[in-house]
Design a protein around this motif. Structure first.
Motif, PDB file in Angstrom:
ATOM      1  N   ARG A 188       0.793  -1.360   0.089  1.00 51.25           N
ATOM      2  CA  ARG A 188      -0.143  -0.094   0.056  1.00 51.25           C
ATOM      3  C   ARG A 188       0.771   1.234   0.106  1.00 51.25           C
ATOM      4  NH1 ARG A 188      -4.480  -0.417   4.493  1.00 51.25           N
ATOM      5  NH2 ARG A 188      -5.105   1.555   3.506  1.00 51.25           N
ATOM      6  N   ARG A 189       2.108   1.127   0.150  1.00 52.96           N
ATOM      7  CA  ARG A 189       2.978   2.327   0.292  1.00 52.96           C
ATOM      8  C   ARG A 189       4.197   2.094  -0.727  1.00 52.96           C
ATOM      9  NH1 ARG A 189       5.909   3.436   5.458  1.00 52.96           N
ATOM     10  NH2 ARG A 189       6.550   1.556   4.910  1.00 52.96           N
ATOM     11  N   GLU A 236       7.105   3.110  -0.560  1.00 54.41           N
ATOM     12  CA  GLU A 236       8.456   2.537   0.044  1.00 54.41           C
ATOM     13  C   GLU A 236       8.437   1.421   0.152  1.00 54.41           C
ATOM     14  OE1 GLU A 236       6.117   4.826   1.286  1.00 54.41           O
ATOM     15  OE2 GLU A 236       7.335   6.916   0.971  1.00 54.41           O
TER      16      GLU A 236
END
Length: 278
Positions: A100-101, A103
Motif C-alpha cells: 500500500r506504500r 516505500e
C-alpha cells in the motif's frame, strides 16, 4: 532493422470447454507455429516444463516470453537461472505483492533490477491487476521514483481498474501514454470499462478495439524512438480462457478465441507497418 515479434499465450490456448478436451503442449506449439506466430508466452519457473516447451520452440524456430510471479527478490533467481539455460526473448515479471506504500516497493524493485543487470535478456515488469502494478496512479508513482523502470504494458487492467469514462478524456490518455513511454513489450487484449476481455469480432465493440489500437500505435512509435536499430518488439496475443473470456449460458466462450487471436495478430502487424511508414 527493427522487427515486431507476434507471440501467442499458451494460457490463451487452454479451451476450458465443457467437452473436457485439451490439446497437449506439443500440439499447441505446433498449432501456433503453423499459424505464423513468432513465439509463445508461458511461465518459465518449472524446469521440466520449460525444457519441453523450449525443445518445441527451438524446432519451430520460435522465441519465448518467460513469465514469473515473484513475491520476494530471491524468488526471481531460479527463474533467471532457468532462462539462462533455456533462452528467452525476455522475462515478464508480474510482481505478486500488493504494497500500500511506495516505500515498501523500493527494496523489491531495487533487488530485481540488480538481478536483471546480471543477465543478457530484458526483465520487464507487467502492469496487471492484483499485483504491485494493479493501480494506474500507484504505477505512475513508481515511475516517478524509478524513471527508467522497464514495463510490459497490458493496458486492459488499467482501463477496467479505473473504469475510464467514454469517450476517454485527454487527461486519461495522457496517463496511459506515460505508461507507454516506459513500455518495452505489450500484451494484446481489448477491454471495455467494465470487462477485462471483450469479443473483438463483435461490431458493437469496435470503438474499444479502436481505443486500444490508438494506444498501441502510441506505444509502438515510442518504442521505435527508444529502441536500437536492430531491436525486436514483442506483442503477445493474450485472449485468455474463462473467466477472462465471456461465456454464454452453456458455459462456453461466446466466440472462437483462436480465430480472434489470429485477427489480433493481423491487427498488430498492420499497425506495425503503419508506424514504420509514419
Amino acid at each position: 532493422m527493427q522487427r515486431l515479434l507476434v507471440l501467442q499465450s499458451l494460457w490463451a490456448m487452454e479451451r476450458r470447454h465443457t467437452d473436457g478436451f485439451e490439446r497437449t503442449l506439443e500440439a499447441n506449439i505446433e498449432m501456433i507455429a503453423e499459424a505464423g506466430f513468432d513465439g509463445v508466452s508461458t511461465p518459465w519457473a518449472d524446469r521440466d516444463l520449460v525444457r519441453r516447451t523450449s525443445d518445441g520452440l527451438r524446432s519451430a524456430g520460435m522465441v519465448a516470453e518467460g513469465v514469473c510471479f515473484p513475491k520476494t527478490v530471491d524468488d526471481l533467481k531460479p527463474v533467471l537461472e532457468i532462462a539462462a539455460e533455456f533462452p528467452v526473448h525476455h522475462i515478464n515479471l508480474q510482481p505478486d505483492v500488493r504494497p500500500r506504500r511506495l516505500e515498501d516497493c523500493v527494496p523489491l524493485i531495487e533487488g530485481w533490477r540488480r538481478l536483471a543487470e546480471q543477465v543478457a535478456f530484458p526483465v520487464l515488469i507487467e502492469t496487471h491487476r492484483d499485483r504491485m502494478t494493479t493501480d494506474l496512479y500507484f504505477t505512475l508513482d513508481l515511475l516517478d521514483r524509478f524513471p527508467e523502470l522497464p514495463l510490459l504494458a497490458d493496458l486492459s487492467h488499467f482501463l477496467v481498474g479505473r473504469e475510464f469514462a467514454w469517450p476517454v478524456p485527454d487527461e486519461n490518455h495522457a496517463l496511459i501514454h506515460r505508461i507507454l513511454e516506459n513500455s518495452w513489450a505489450f500484451h494484446g487484449r481489448v477491454a471495455s470499462r467494465e470487462q477485462v476481455q471483450i469479443e473483438i469480432s463483435f461490431p458493437h465493440h469496435r470503438p474499444w478495439v479502436d481505443l486500444f489500437l490508438g494506444w498501441w500505435d502510441h506505444g509502438f512509435r515510442s518504442w521505435r524512438r527508444r529502441a536500437a536499430a536492430d531491436a525486436t518488439l514483442s506483442f503477445t496475443c493474450e485472449l485468455g480462457p474463462k473467466p477472462y473470456a465471456i461465456t454464454g449460458r452453456d458455459g462456453n466462450d461466446t466466440t472462437d478465441r483462436w480465430a480472434e487471436s489470429l485477427t489480433l495478430a493481423g491487427l498488430a502487424r498492420d499497425l506495425w507497418a503503419r508506424t514504420a511508414r509514419g
